[in-house]
Design an enzyme around this catalytic site. Structure first.
Site, PDB file in Angstrom:
ATOM      1  N   ASP A  68       0.854  -1.184   0.000  1.00  0.00           N
ATOM      2  CA  ASP A  68       0.000   0.000   0.000  1.00  0.00           C
ATOM      3  C   ASP A  68       0.888   1.231   0.000  1.00  0.00           C
ATOM      4  OD1 ASP A  68      -2.972   0.725   0.260  1.00  0.00           O
ATOM      5  OD2 ASP A  68      -1.979   2.108   1.635  1.00  0.00           O
ATOM      6  N   GLN A  69       0.356   2.322  -0.515  1.00  0.00           N
ATOM      7  CA  GLN A  69       1.153   3.551  -0.612  1.00  0.00           C
ATOM      8  C   GLN A  69       0.279   4.773  -0.374  1.00  0.00           C
ATOM      9  OE1 GLN A  69       2.490   5.196  -4.547  1.00  0.00           O
ATOM     10  NE2 GLN A  69       4.498   4.664  -3.732  1.00  0.00           N
TER      11      GLN A  69
END
Length: 195
Positions: A68-69
């Site tokens: 995830d970012q």
């Protein structure tokens, strides 16, 4: 053990494919709503782990990769623009400024639940951008599904003055150097698994 990528992201699939490893990409079932007072680093690590763990009961013995970012500007999480107008607004704000990207990656053994995770930070310094630069870039690349309104794997580099971080692919959404470290810790034979 097979590899599972807990993601429907085209960018993450492309990155993992570049390594030559055989894997299946499956859609995770994970609530991505940030928690109250959750810091960006905590959020991306929790979501990377949560995405991977959401597939544990649905796959044969596997190593499941979650990632995830988020992008942060002036201590605020910046999401995907989704519209041209919002993309123009984001890039106008970023002109001459630095945006920090936090990328979490996790590898979960579906057999025993053993979980390893890391967070990578990448700082992107934008050059001074004109409105013409911004509009032309958005029209050409259409980065409406990308946090920060650019694609670093494409023409996004024309917007930058500098990029700093320990894992170059983290900016695209899957830090491959870090992922390899986690796979090795899980005793996954990376080089002998390449097809």
């Amino acid at each position: 053990m097979q590899l599972i990528l807990a993601s429907t992201s085209v960018y993450r699939k492309q990155l993992l494919s570049q390594m030559g490893l055989q894997f299946k990409a499956l859609s995770p079932d994970c609530d991505e709503t940030p928690r109250a007072n959750e810091q960006p680093e905590q959020l991306v690590e929790r979501l990377a782990i949560g995405k991977a763990k959401s597939l544990m009961s649905t796959v044969a013995p596997s190593l499941i990769i979650g990632s995830d970012q988020v992008a942060c500007f002036q201590q605020q999480i910046i999401g995907k623009p989704h519209t041209k107008e919002k993309a123009i607004k984001q890039l106008t704000l970023f002109s001459g400024q630095t945006v920090t990207f936090h990328t979490g990656v996790a590898v979960v053994n579906s057999d025993n639940g053993h979980t390893l995770s890391r967070i990578c930070q990448t700082r992107v310094k934008f050059r001074q951008l004109t409105q013409q630069d911004i509009v032309q870039y958005i029209d050409i690349e259409q980065p409406l599904d990308c946090a920060g309104s650019f694609k670093s794997e494409g023409l996004g580099n024309v917007l930058f003055e500098a990029v700093s971080g320990n894992d170059p692919t983290a900016l695209i959404g899957l830090p491959l150097i870090t992922l390899c470290e986690l796979l090795r810790q899980h005793k996954y034979p990376i080089l002998s698994s390449i097809k």
